[in-house]
Design a protein around this motif. Sequence first.
Motif, PDB file in Angstrom:
ATOM      1  N   ALA A 256      74.058  22.214  71.873  1.00 57.98           N
ATOM      2  CA  ALA A 256      73.960  22.708  70.496  1.00 57.98           C
ATOM      3  C   ALA A 256      73.969  24.229  70.455  1.00 57.98           C
ATOM      4  O   ALA A 256      74.578  24.843  69.563  1.00 57.98           O
ATOM      5  CB  ALA A 256      72.686  22.165  69.842  1.00 57.98           C
ATOM      6  N   LYS A 257      73.306  24.868  71.426  1.00 61.30           N
ATOM      7  CA  LYS A 257      73.302  26.332  71.478  1.00 61.30           C
ATOM      8  C   LYS A 257      74.716  26.880  71.600  1.00 61.30           C
ATOM      9  O   LYS A 257      75.074  27.877  70.960  1.00 61.30           O
ATOM     10  CB  LYS A 257      72.451  26.813  72.667  1.00 61.30           C
ATOM     11  CG  LYS A 257      70.965  26.701  72.468  1.00 61.30           C
ATOM     12  CD  LYS A 257      70.245  27.231  73.698  1.00 61.30           C
ATOM     13  CE  LYS A 257      68.742  27.177  73.556  1.00 61.30           C
ATOM     14  NZ  LYS A 257      68.058  27.700  74.759  1.00 61.30           N
ATOM     15  N   PRO A 294      67.208  26.175  64.476  1.00 58.51           N
ATOM     16  CA  PRO A 294      68.623  26.379  64.808  1.00 58.51           C
ATOM     17  C   PRO A 294      69.242  27.547  64.046  1.00 58.51           C
ATOM     18  O   PRO A 294      70.006  28.333  64.609  1.00 58.51           O
ATOM     19  CB  PRO A 294      69.269  25.044  64.425  1.00 58.51           C
ATOM     20  CG  PRO A 294      68.168  24.053  64.521  1.00 58.51           C
ATOM     21  CD  PRO A 294      66.934  24.777  64.092  1.00 58.51           C
ATOM     22  N   ALA A 295      68.912  27.666  62.757  1.00 62.30           N
ATOM     23  CA  ALA A 295      69.495  28.745  61.954  1.00 62.30           C
ATOM     24  C   ALA A 295      69.039  30.115  62.453  1.00 62.30           C
ATOM     25  O   ALA A 295      69.846  31.047  62.573  1.00 62.30           O
ATOM     26  CB  ALA A 295      69.106  28.558  60.492  1.00 62.30           C
ATOM     27  N   ARG A 296      67.750  30.239  62.756  1.00 62.83           N
ATOM     28  CA  ARG A 296      67.237  31.524  63.244  1.00 62.83           C
ATOM     29  C   ARG A 296      67.818  31.847  64.621  1.00 62.83           C
ATOM     30  O   ARG A 296      68.146  33.001  64.914  1.00 62.83           O
ATOM     31  CB  ARG A 296      65.711  31.491  63.302  1.00 62.83           C
ATOM     32  CG  ARG A 296      65.076  32.818  63.684  1.00 62.83           C
ATOM     33  CD  ARG A 296      63.563  32.722  63.626  1.00 62.83           C
ATOM     34  NE  ARG A 296      63.103  32.513  62.268  1.00 62.83           N
ATOM     35  CZ  ARG A 296      62.894  33.500  61.398  1.00 62.83           C
ATOM     36  NH1 ARG A 296      63.122  34.758  61.752  1.00 62.83           N
ATOM     37  NH2 ARG A 296      62.462  33.231  60.188  1.00 62.83           N
ATOM     38  N   TRP A 297      67.950  30.828  65.477  1.00 70.31           N
ATOM     39  CA  TRP A 297      68.523  31.053  66.802  1.00 70.31           C
ATOM     40  C   TRP A 297      69.972  31.511  66.675  1.00 70.31           C
ATOM     41  O   TRP A 297      70.408  32.410  67.410  1.00 70.31           O
ATOM     42  CB  TRP A 297      68.453  29.768  67.630  1.00 70.31           C
ATOM     43  CG  TRP A 297      68.803  29.971  69.073  1.00 70.31           C
ATOM     44  CD1 TRP A 297      67.948  30.207  70.102  1.00 70.31           C
ATOM     45  CD2 TRP A 297      70.123  29.976  69.642  1.00 70.31           C
ATOM     46  NE1 TRP A 297      68.638  30.362  71.284  1.00 70.31           N
ATOM     47  CE2 TRP A 297      69.972  30.226  71.030  1.00 70.31           C
ATOM     48  CE3 TRP A 297      71.395  29.806  69.126  1.00 70.31           C
ATOM     49  CZ2 TRP A 297      71.061  30.292  71.900  1.00 70.31           C
ATOM     50  CZ3 TRP A 297      72.493  29.877  69.987  1.00 70.31           C
ATOM     51  CH2 TRP A 297      72.324  30.113  71.353  1.00 70.31           C
ATOM     52  N   SER A 301      71.437  35.022  68.051  1.00 74.78           N
ATOM     53  CA  SER A 301      72.526  35.013  69.017  1.00 74.78           C
ATOM     54  C   SER A 301      73.674  35.904  68.560  1.00 74.78           C
ATOM     55  O   SER A 301      74.241  36.671  69.341  1.00 74.78           O
ATOM     56  CB  SER A 301      73.026  33.583  69.228  1.00 74.78           C
ATOM     57  OG  SER A 301      74.144  33.558  70.073  1.00 74.78           O
ATOM     58  N   LYS A 302      74.004  35.843  67.283  1.00 73.82           N
ATOM     59  CA  LYS A 302      75.076  36.688  66.752  1.00 73.82           C
ATOM     60  C   LYS A 302      74.683  38.159  66.782  1.00 73.82           C
ATOM     61  O   LYS A 302      75.501  39.023  67.085  1.00 73.82           O
ATOM     62  CB  LYS A 302      75.407  36.263  65.329  1.00 73.82           C
ATOM     63  CG  LYS A 302      76.093  34.905  65.243  1.00 73.82           C
ATOM     64  CD  LYS A 302      76.416  34.548  63.810  1.00 73.82           C
ATOM     65  CE  LYS A 302      77.149  33.205  63.740  1.00 73.82           C
ATOM     66  NZ  LYS A 302      77.444  32.819  62.339  1.00 73.82           N
ATOM     67  N   ARG A 305      75.129  39.429  70.308  1.00 70.79           N
ATOM     68  CA  ARG A 305      76.533  39.648  70.657  1.00 70.79           C
ATOM     69  C   ARG A 305      77.059  40.928  70.022  1.00 70.79           C
ATOM     70  O   ARG A 305      77.825  41.674  70.635  1.00 70.79           O
ATOM     71  CB  ARG A 305      77.387  38.460  70.191  1.00 70.79           C
ATOM     72  CG  ARG A 305      77.141  37.196  70.979  1.00 70.79           C
ATOM     73  CD  ARG A 305      78.364  36.281  70.955  1.00 70.79           C
ATOM     74  NE  ARG A 305      78.847  36.066  69.606  1.00 70.79           N
ATOM     75  CZ  ARG A 305      78.391  35.119  68.795  1.00 70.79           C
ATOM     76  NH1 ARG A 305      77.414  34.336  69.196  1.00 70.79           N
ATOM     77  NH2 ARG A 305      78.893  34.961  67.593  1.00 70.79           N
ATOM     78  N   ARG A 306      76.635  41.197  68.785  1.00 71.47           N
ATOM     79  CA  ARG A 306      77.090  42.431  68.131  1.00 71.47           C
ATOM     80  C   ARG A 306      76.570  43.662  68.854  1.00 71.47           C
ATOM     81  O   ARG A 306      77.261  44.667  68.993  1.00 71.47           O
ATOM     82  CB  ARG A 306      76.628  42.432  66.669  1.00 71.47           C
ATOM     83  CG  ARG A 306      77.450  41.529  65.764  1.00 71.47           C
ATOM     84  CD  ARG A 306      77.206  41.855  64.308  1.00 71.47           C
ATOM     85  NE  ARG A 306      75.836  41.571  63.925  1.00 71.47           N
ATOM     86  CZ  ARG A 306      75.424  40.412  63.417  1.00 71.47           C
ATOM     87  NH1 ARG A 306      76.288  39.415  63.269  1.00 71.47           N
ATOM     88  NH2 ARG A 306      74.176  40.231  63.061  1.00 71.47           N
ATOM     89  N   GLU A 307      75.318  43.588  69.333  1.00 75.28           N
ATOM     90  CA  GLU A 307      74.751  44.719  70.074  1.00 75.28           C
ATOM     91  C   GLU A 307      75.529  44.970  71.355  1.00 75.28           C
ATOM     92  O   GLU A 307      75.805  46.113  71.722  1.00 75.28           O
ATOM     93  CB  GLU A 307      73.286  44.456  70.387  1.00 75.28           C
ATOM     94  CG  GLU A 307      72.380  44.519  69.160  1.00 75.28           C
ATOM     95  CD  GLU A 307      70.944  44.225  69.518  1.00 75.28           C
ATOM     96  OE1 GLU A 307      70.679  44.063  70.724  1.00 75.28           O
ATOM     97  OE2 GLU A 307      70.101  44.157  68.617  1.00 75.28           O
TER      98      GLU A 307
END
Length: 327
Positions: A256-257, A294-297, A301-302, A305-307
């Motif tokens: 799921a991750k 799940p929504a907070r994770w 995660s996004k 990735r942006r960082e």
Amino acid sequence: MLTNLQAGDAWIEFPGTSGDCEFPRATQAIIRERQWRQIDPRTGAAAEDIAISRWEDPRSTSSHQATTPEDRYFVGIALKTTRAKLTRDRQVIFDGTMPAGTLYLTAPSKPLAVQFQSPCAFLHFYISADQFPAQFSGTEGLNDLVLLRDPLAAELAKALIELGDAADHEFTRCIGQTLAMHLARLELPRAKVNALPKWRLRRVEQYIADHFHRCISLSELANVAGLSRMHFAAQFRVATGYRPREYLLNHRIEQAKTLLATTERPLAEIALAVGFSTQAHFSTVFKRITDQSPARWRLASKGERREVQALPPRRPATERDWISAAA
């Protein structure tokens, strides 16, 4: 000796600190090791009754060997999931996956060799034998003790890592004493259960990887392993540190991750794709295992990735969070 402590389904993610390996200083309460299980004597830490160090190796494979000091017990706590093989005099003590939070102990004057088959990170404790009750050294089975799921050890490691270089000697000493008391009070199982043989374990792991998206019963997995339900469940837990159901749920959450991080699919759709019958059950299990919804994770995660994408070229990469996912 291999055993497991009773623990809840929740697991721990360890925050990362700087990956730079600075030369150890005498003022540091947690020393960075240059070699596995070896503290530089110039730090003065080796003379203390409780010394704590940190070992990290980003290589996919590595081999090391060391001997525990004659007046100390050695305790290692994994900060991230790794695969390891512990041996002594050609005898295999442990061979398999060590989830984050795994604790292993060796007695004074005992040599030990290790082969890591993935990157690893550990906290190492060198605790004077005087910190343990007198009967501790004479208790059978405490040497080469491996606890695949020890929630107290995981929490103690987390407390140290969160403080990092800010930890002082008084705090680390308190942590070490707590760990020693914890080990001295363990009630070890009387009956020894052998680990599921590797070839059976690989068959079960592959079966779960191929069919995780649907309901899998214990009887089904036991048939794949060629054992009765009772024997399979006990041997699987010794080999992995998880009950079969826990392992399946952790595998689903890892899948799921990946979907959460790489797609924009709705949560309900992801829940069904990884084997959950409802989004509510998926969210409950996901939060229990990762400590986040799940929504907070997905948002975190996004953001990570942006960082990473925003970093200028050739700038040293920041160390990511320790991941305590099940193998």
